[in-house]
Write an enzyme that holds these catalytic residues in place. Sequence first.
Site, PDB file in Angstrom:
ATOM      1  N   LYS A   8       3.539  13.358   8.266  1.00 17.49           N
ATOM      2  CA  LYS A   8       2.501  13.761   7.303  1.00 17.49           C
ATOM      3  C   LYS A   8       1.817  15.031   7.764  1.00 17.49           C
ATOM      4  O   LYS A   8       1.625  15.973   6.986  1.00 17.49           O
ATOM      5  CB  LYS A   8       1.433  12.652   7.172  1.00 17.49           C
ATOM      6  CG  LYS A   8       1.870  11.433   6.414  1.00 17.49           C
ATOM      7  CD  LYS A   8       0.670  10.485   6.292  1.00 17.49           C
ATOM      8  CE  LYS A   8       1.107   9.049   6.158  1.00 17.49           C
ATOM      9  NZ  LYS A   8       0.023   8.103   6.368  1.00 17.49           N
ATOM     10  N   GLN A  14      -6.417  10.285  18.112  1.00 13.59           N
ATOM     11  CA  GLN A  14      -7.026   9.825  16.867  1.00 13.59           C
ATOM     12  C   GLN A  14      -7.831   8.546  17.052  1.00 13.59           C
ATOM     13  O   GLN A  14      -7.394   7.601  17.724  1.00 13.59           O
ATOM     14  CB  GLN A  14      -5.943   9.637  15.796  1.00 13.59           C
ATOM     15  CG  GLN A  14      -5.204  10.934  15.510  1.00 13.59           C
ATOM     16  CD  GLN A  14      -4.184  10.857  14.402  1.00 13.59           C
ATOM     17  OE1 GLN A  14      -3.159  11.525  14.465  1.00 13.59           O
ATOM     18  NE2 GLN A  14      -4.434  10.059  13.371  1.00 13.59           N
ATOM     19  N   GLU A  64       2.668   9.334  10.831  1.00  8.39           N
ATOM     20  CA  GLU A  64       1.572  10.302  10.964  1.00  8.39           C
ATOM     21  C   GLU A  64       2.075  11.703  11.313  1.00  8.39           C
ATOM     22  O   GLU A  64       1.594  12.708  10.784  1.00  8.39           O
ATOM     23  CB  GLU A  64       0.602   9.794  12.037  1.00  8.39           C
ATOM     24  CG  GLU A  64      -0.758  10.436  12.007  1.00  8.39           C
ATOM     25  CD  GLU A  64      -1.693   9.840  10.956  1.00  8.39           C
ATOM     26  OE1 GLU A  64      -1.226   9.042  10.109  1.00  8.39           O
ATOM     27  OE2 GLU A  64      -2.875  10.185  10.971  1.00  8.39           O
ATOM     28  N   CYS A  93      -6.179  12.576   7.638  1.00  9.02           N
ATOM     29  CA  CYS A  93      -7.419  12.865   8.382  1.00  9.02           C
ATOM     30  C   CYS A  93      -7.216  13.867   9.520  1.00  9.02           C
ATOM     31  O   CYS A  93      -8.143  14.610   9.856  1.00  9.02           O
ATOM     32  CB  CYS A  93      -8.026  11.575   8.902  1.00  9.02           C
ATOM     33  SG  CYS A  93      -6.842  10.381   9.508  1.00  9.02           S
ATOM     34  N   HIS A 121     -11.376  12.631  15.330  1.00  9.87           N
ATOM     35  CA  HIS A 121     -10.029  12.953  15.807  1.00  9.87           C
ATOM     36  C   HIS A 121     -10.065  14.279  16.576  1.00  9.87           C
ATOM     37  O   HIS A 121     -10.563  15.285  16.074  1.00  9.87           O
ATOM     38  CB  HIS A 121      -9.058  13.115  14.635  1.00  9.87           C
ATOM     39  CG  HIS A 121      -8.730  11.835  13.908  1.00  9.87           C
ATOM     40  ND1 HIS A 121      -9.145  10.591  14.322  1.00  9.87           N
ATOM     41  CD2 HIS A 121      -7.983  11.621  12.786  1.00  9.87           C
ATOM     42  CE1 HIS A 121      -8.684   9.671  13.487  1.00  9.87           C
ATOM     43  NE2 HIS A 121      -7.977  10.273  12.545  1.00  9.87           N
TER      44      HIS A 121
HETATM   45  P1  NAP Z   1      -9.038  -0.241   4.814  1.00 14.64           P
HETATM   46  O1  NAP Z   1     -10.247  -0.254   5.657  1.00 14.64           O
HETATM   47  O2  NAP Z   1      -7.911  -1.132   5.190  1.00 14.64           O
HETATM   48  O3  NAP Z   1      -9.498  -0.580   3.282  1.00 14.64           O
HETATM   49  C1  NAP Z   1      -8.563  -0.851   2.270  1.00 14.64           C
HETATM   50  C2  NAP Z   1      -9.252  -1.090   0.938  1.00 14.64           C
HETATM   51  O4  NAP Z   1      -8.243  -1.366  -0.047  1.00 14.64           O
HETATM   52  C3  NAP Z   1     -10.198  -2.281   0.909  1.00 14.64           C
HETATM   53  O5  NAP Z   1     -11.251  -1.997   0.005  1.00 14.64           O
HETATM   54  C4  NAP Z   1      -9.327  -3.401   0.337  1.00 14.64           C
HETATM   55  O6  NAP Z   1     -10.080  -4.390  -0.349  1.00 14.64           O
HETATM   56  C5  NAP Z   1      -8.521  -2.622  -0.666  1.00 14.64           C
HETATM   57  N1  NAP Z   1      -7.261  -3.306  -1.010  1.00 14.64           N
HETATM   58  C6  NAP Z   1      -6.382  -3.926  -0.163  1.00 14.64           C
HETATM   59  N2  NAP Z   1      -5.340  -4.421  -0.862  1.00 14.64           N
HETATM   60  C7  NAP Z   1      -5.553  -4.117  -2.168  1.00 14.64           C
HETATM   61  C8  NAP Z   1      -4.848  -4.357  -3.375  1.00 14.64           C
HETATM   62  N3  NAP Z   1      -3.669  -5.020  -3.374  1.00 14.64           N
HETATM   63  N4  NAP Z   1      -5.359  -3.892  -4.534  1.00 14.64           N
HETATM   64  C9  NAP Z   1      -6.531  -3.214  -4.545  1.00 14.64           C
HETATM   65  N5  NAP Z   1      -7.256  -2.956  -3.442  1.00 14.64           N
HETATM   66  C10 NAP Z   1      -6.789  -3.400  -2.263  1.00 14.64           C
HETATM   67  O7  NAP Z   1      -8.401   1.221   4.698  1.00 14.64           O
HETATM   68  P2  NAP Z   1      -9.127   2.674   4.882  1.00 14.64           P
HETATM   69  O8  NAP Z   1      -9.132   3.067   6.305  1.00 14.64           O
HETATM   70  O9  NAP Z   1     -10.408   2.663   4.128  1.00 14.64           O
HETATM   71  O10 NAP Z   1      -8.051   3.635   4.192  1.00 14.64           O
HETATM   72  C11 NAP Z   1      -7.913   3.740   2.790  1.00 14.64           C
HETATM   73  C12 NAP Z   1      -6.932   4.863   2.486  1.00 14.64           C
HETATM   74  O11 NAP Z   1      -7.475   6.096   2.961  1.00 14.64           O
HETATM   75  C13 NAP Z   1      -5.559   4.708   3.171  1.00 14.64           C
HETATM   76  O12 NAP Z   1      -4.545   5.214   2.329  1.00 14.64           O
HETATM   77  C14 NAP Z   1      -5.697   5.579   4.396  1.00 14.64           C
HETATM   78  O13 NAP Z   1      -4.457   6.023   4.876  1.00 14.64           O
HETATM   79  C15 NAP Z   1      -6.539   6.709   3.845  1.00 14.64           C
HETATM   80  N6  NAP Z   1      -7.280   7.459   4.856  1.00 14.64           N
HETATM   81  C16 NAP Z   1      -8.007   6.808   5.804  1.00 14.64           C
HETATM   82  C17 NAP Z   1      -8.722   7.553   6.738  1.00 14.64           C
HETATM   83  C18 NAP Z   1      -9.534   6.907   7.823  1.00 14.64           C
HETATM   84  O14 NAP Z   1     -10.026   7.651   8.714  1.00 14.64           O
HETATM   85  N7  NAP Z   1      -9.754   5.594   7.812  1.00 14.64           N
HETATM   86  C19 NAP Z   1      -8.693   8.944   6.688  1.00 14.64           C
HETATM   87  C20 NAP Z   1      -7.951   9.569   5.687  1.00 14.64           C
HETATM   88  C21 NAP Z   1      -7.263   8.817   4.775  1.00 14.64           C
HETATM   89  P3  NAP Z   1     -10.446  -5.857   0.263  1.00 14.64           P
HETATM   90  O15 NAP Z   1     -11.678  -5.673   1.102  1.00 14.64           O
HETATM   91  O16 NAP Z   1     -10.713  -6.668  -0.957  1.00 14.64           O
HETATM   92  O17 NAP Z   1      -9.260  -6.321   1.054  1.00 14.64           O
END
Ligand code: NAP
Length: 369
Positions: free
Chosen positions: A209, A180, A206, A153, A246
């Site tokens: 990356k 961030q 971070e 991000c 960010h």
């Molecule tokens: P998050 O809020 O923690 O959401 C994680 C998701 O993955 C939830 O839907 C969760 O489902 C699911 N999950 C957890 N364990 C799992 C498993 N064993 N099998 C299948 N699904 C599972 O994370 P996020 O912030 O959305 O980030 C997701 C990805 O995007 C990460 O790799 C992060 O680094 C990347 N990212 C995030 C951002 C940001 O600004 N947030 C920006 C760029 C990239 P449940 O609800 O069922 O637990």
Amino acid sequence: MERRKVGILGATGMVGQRFIQMLADHPWFEVAWLAASDRSAGKTYAEACRWKLDTPIPAKIAAMTLMPNVPEGTPSGELPKIIFAALDSSVALELEPKFAAAGCAVISNSSAFRMTSDVPLVVPEVNADHLGMIDGQSWRKESGGFMVTNPNCSAIGLVLALKPLEERFGIESLFVSTMQAISGAGYPGVASLDILGNVVPFIKNEEEKLQEEVAKLLGAVRGDHVEMLDVKVSAHCNRVAVEDGHTECVSIKFRKPATREEILAAWAEFSPLRGIHEGQDLPSAPDQPVEYDAAEDRPQPRLDRMRGRGMASTVGRLRPCNLLDWKFVVLSHNTIRGAAGAALLNAEILAMLGKLDAPKGAAAGLVTA
Ligand code: NAP
């Protein structure tokens, strides 16, 4: 035009929710399949998701049942051929290849495969030419599936500001210090007692990356891999008590001299996607990917993160640097431009390029809308 059916892996998380919101009225794509962890499978989306956005869950999505998170868990014929993935990288490492092997276009947000040599890491305004690498992936040859990733991000907002400068002046070195937002850590993310009234000067992996992804994004395709840009990048990454957006303070040294007017012109004239699709912009593309704000105290997350419907990078405070050549501040929305919107724009450009259709000879092959 009939909309293409898409699925979302990790649909209940912070990025998954943005996908739902941004896809609600999308002209080309329609959400037809959702999955999250095993804890959520079998529940309705409304039951499984702790919705955190300021628009309601679309009624159709709220009633949808979350599927098992493996391709074979979905009754035959119902798995969409386009999967947006918003999974933690350790989970993505295991699950995303299964969907690519099953013939799906996997458009991923996680870091798991970003630096894999035959997986393109793409921001369409910056390096859409890297997308051709999917044709070399074994999944593409065997099942029609493939994988494309979008960057971290912080890297996305930054690289949008850097690309027009690299093109005109060449970048020799770069120092960046980030502030961030907490939504970047997912939900529940950083504990309130750790972040309220505080700054945490560490975000695991971070800095690494940000440093390597900038070099890949600005690199050039050479045969079956990307030759990284020869640039020195030093990053400090900090978590601050901001909800979304960010902010990054950047100092930069160019290979060729650049005046203030030339730098401002490079940003103002940067519009590589303008009119790219039958004379129109892609549905999620901002009119102006890099907006300069001349006010002395901008950009600010609360005031500027929604520019270009959250898809623009806002730059400000361009001034000479005592150590390198120039310095400025850049801001972007981390869950829109930095995540779900980035993947959506990747899907749109893939659709426009005909890459969501089956290549000749693919065993399973991707469907054409
Ligand atoms: P998050 O809020 O923690 O959401 C994680 C998701 O993955 C939830 O839907 C969760 O489902 C699911 N999950 C957890 N364990 C799992 C498993 N064993 N099998 C299948 N699904 C599972 O994370 P996020 O912030 O959305 O980030 C997701 C990805 O995007 C990460 O790799 C992060 O680094 C990347 N990212 C995030 C951002 C940001 O600004 N947030 C920006 C760029 C990239 P449940 O609800 O069922 O637990």
